[in-house]
Design a protein around this motif. Structure first.
Motif, short mmCIF file in Angstrom:
data_model
loop_
_atom_site.label_atom_id
_atom_site.label_comp_id
_atom_site.label_asym_id
_atom_site.label_seq_id
_atom_site.Cartn_x
_atom_site.Cartn_y
_atom_site.Cartn_z
N VAL A 186 0.83 -1.20 0.00
CA VAL A 186 0.00 0.00 0.00
C VAL A 186 0.87 1.26 0.00
O VAL A 186 0.59 2.22 -0.70
CB VAL A 186 -0.97 0.00 1.21
N ALA A 187 1.94 1.26 0.77
CA ALA A 187 2.85 2.42 0.82
C ALA A 187 3.45 2.68 -0.55
O ALA A 187 3.54 3.83 -0.99
CB ALA A 187 3.95 2.18 1.84
N GLU A 188 3.86 1.63 -1.26
CA GLU A 188 4.45 1.81 -2.58
C GLU A 188 3.40 2.28 -3.59
O GLU A 188 3.67 3.18 -4.39
CB GLU A 188 5.09 0.51 -3.06
N LEU A 189 2.21 1.72 -3.53
CA LEU A 189 1.14 2.17 -4.43
C LEU A 189 0.80 3.64 -4.18
O LEU A 189 0.61 4.40 -5.12
CB LEU A 189 -0.11 1.31 -4.23
N GLU A 190 0.73 4.03 -2.92
CA GLU A 190 0.42 5.42 -2.59
C GLU A 190 1.52 6.36 -3.09
O GLU A 190 1.25 7.45 -3.57
CB GLU A 190 0.24 5.56 -1.08
N HIS A 191 2.76 5.92 -2.99
CA HIS A 191 3.88 6.73 -3.46
C HIS A 191 3.78 7.02 -4.96
O HIS A 191 4.06 8.12 -5.40
CB HIS A 191 5.20 6.02 -3.14
N SER B 187 -3.38 10.48 -7.84
CA SER B 187 -4.49 11.11 -7.11
C SER B 187 -5.00 10.12 -6.07
O SER B 187 -4.79 8.92 -6.17
CB SER B 187 -5.61 11.51 -8.06
N VAL B 188 -5.68 10.67 -5.07
CA VAL B 188 -6.27 9.85 -4.01
C VAL B 188 -7.70 10.34 -3.83
O VAL B 188 -7.95 11.54 -3.74
CB VAL B 188 -5.50 10.00 -2.68
N ARG B 189 -8.65 9.39 -3.80
CA ARG B 189 -10.05 9.75 -3.59
C ARG B 189 -10.54 9.05 -2.33
O ARG B 189 -10.15 7.92 -2.05
CB ARG B 189 -10.91 9.28 -4.76
N THR B 190 -11.37 9.74 -1.59
CA THR B 190 -11.96 9.15 -0.39
C THR B 190 -13.47 9.34 -0.42
O THR B 190 -13.99 10.22 -1.10
CB THR B 190 -11.40 9.79 0.89
N LEU B 191 -14.16 8.51 0.32
CA LEU B 191 -15.61 8.60 0.44
C LEU B 191 -15.97 8.37 1.89
O LEU B 191 -15.45 7.46 2.54
CB LEU B 191 -16.28 7.51 -0.43
N GLN B 192 -16.83 9.23 2.38
CA GLN B 192 -17.30 9.08 3.75
C GLN B 192 -18.81 9.29 3.76
O GLN B 192 -19.30 10.28 3.24
CB GLN B 192 -16.64 10.11 4.66
N THR B 193 -19.51 8.34 4.32
CA THR B 193 -20.96 8.48 4.43
C THR B 193 -21.31 8.97 5.83
O THR B 193 -20.60 8.71 6.79
CB THR B 193 -21.66 7.15 4.15
N ALA B 194 -22.40 9.70 5.90
CA ALA B 194 -22.85 10.22 7.19
C ALA B 194 -24.36 10.41 7.14
O ALA B 194 -24.91 10.77 6.10
CB ALA B 194 -22.17 11.55 7.50
N PRO B 195 -25.03 10.18 8.26
CA PRO B 195 -26.47 10.46 8.28
C PRO B 195 -26.73 11.96 8.20
O PRO B 195 -25.90 12.76 8.65
CB PRO B 195 -26.92 9.90 9.62
#
Length: 58
Positions: free
Chosen positions: A24-29, A33-41
């Motif tokens: 994961v560290a090598e892939l991130e390097h 781009s990096v995408r995140t998703l966060q759900t919330a009520p």
């Protein structure tokens, strides 16, 4: 990613850190781009009666 041939900090940690984390560290390097998703009520105005009933039906 496989053509660079450069060594990163993760190469020095092989044997000390589990291989999955190093991958994961090598892939991130090498990521562009990096995408995140966060759900919330969404309480209040966006919460309908049907939505509230569905939450408590489980």
């Amino acid at each position: 990613m496989t053509g660079g041939g450069t060594r990163g900090w993760w190469d020095e940690c092989r044997g000390e850190i589990p291989p999955g984390f190093l991958d994961v560290a090598e892939l991130e390097h090498h990521a562009t781009s990096v995408r995140t998703l966060q759900t919330a009520p969404m309480p209040g105005l966006f919460q309908t009666e049907d939505h509230a009933r569905a939450l408590f039906a489980c």
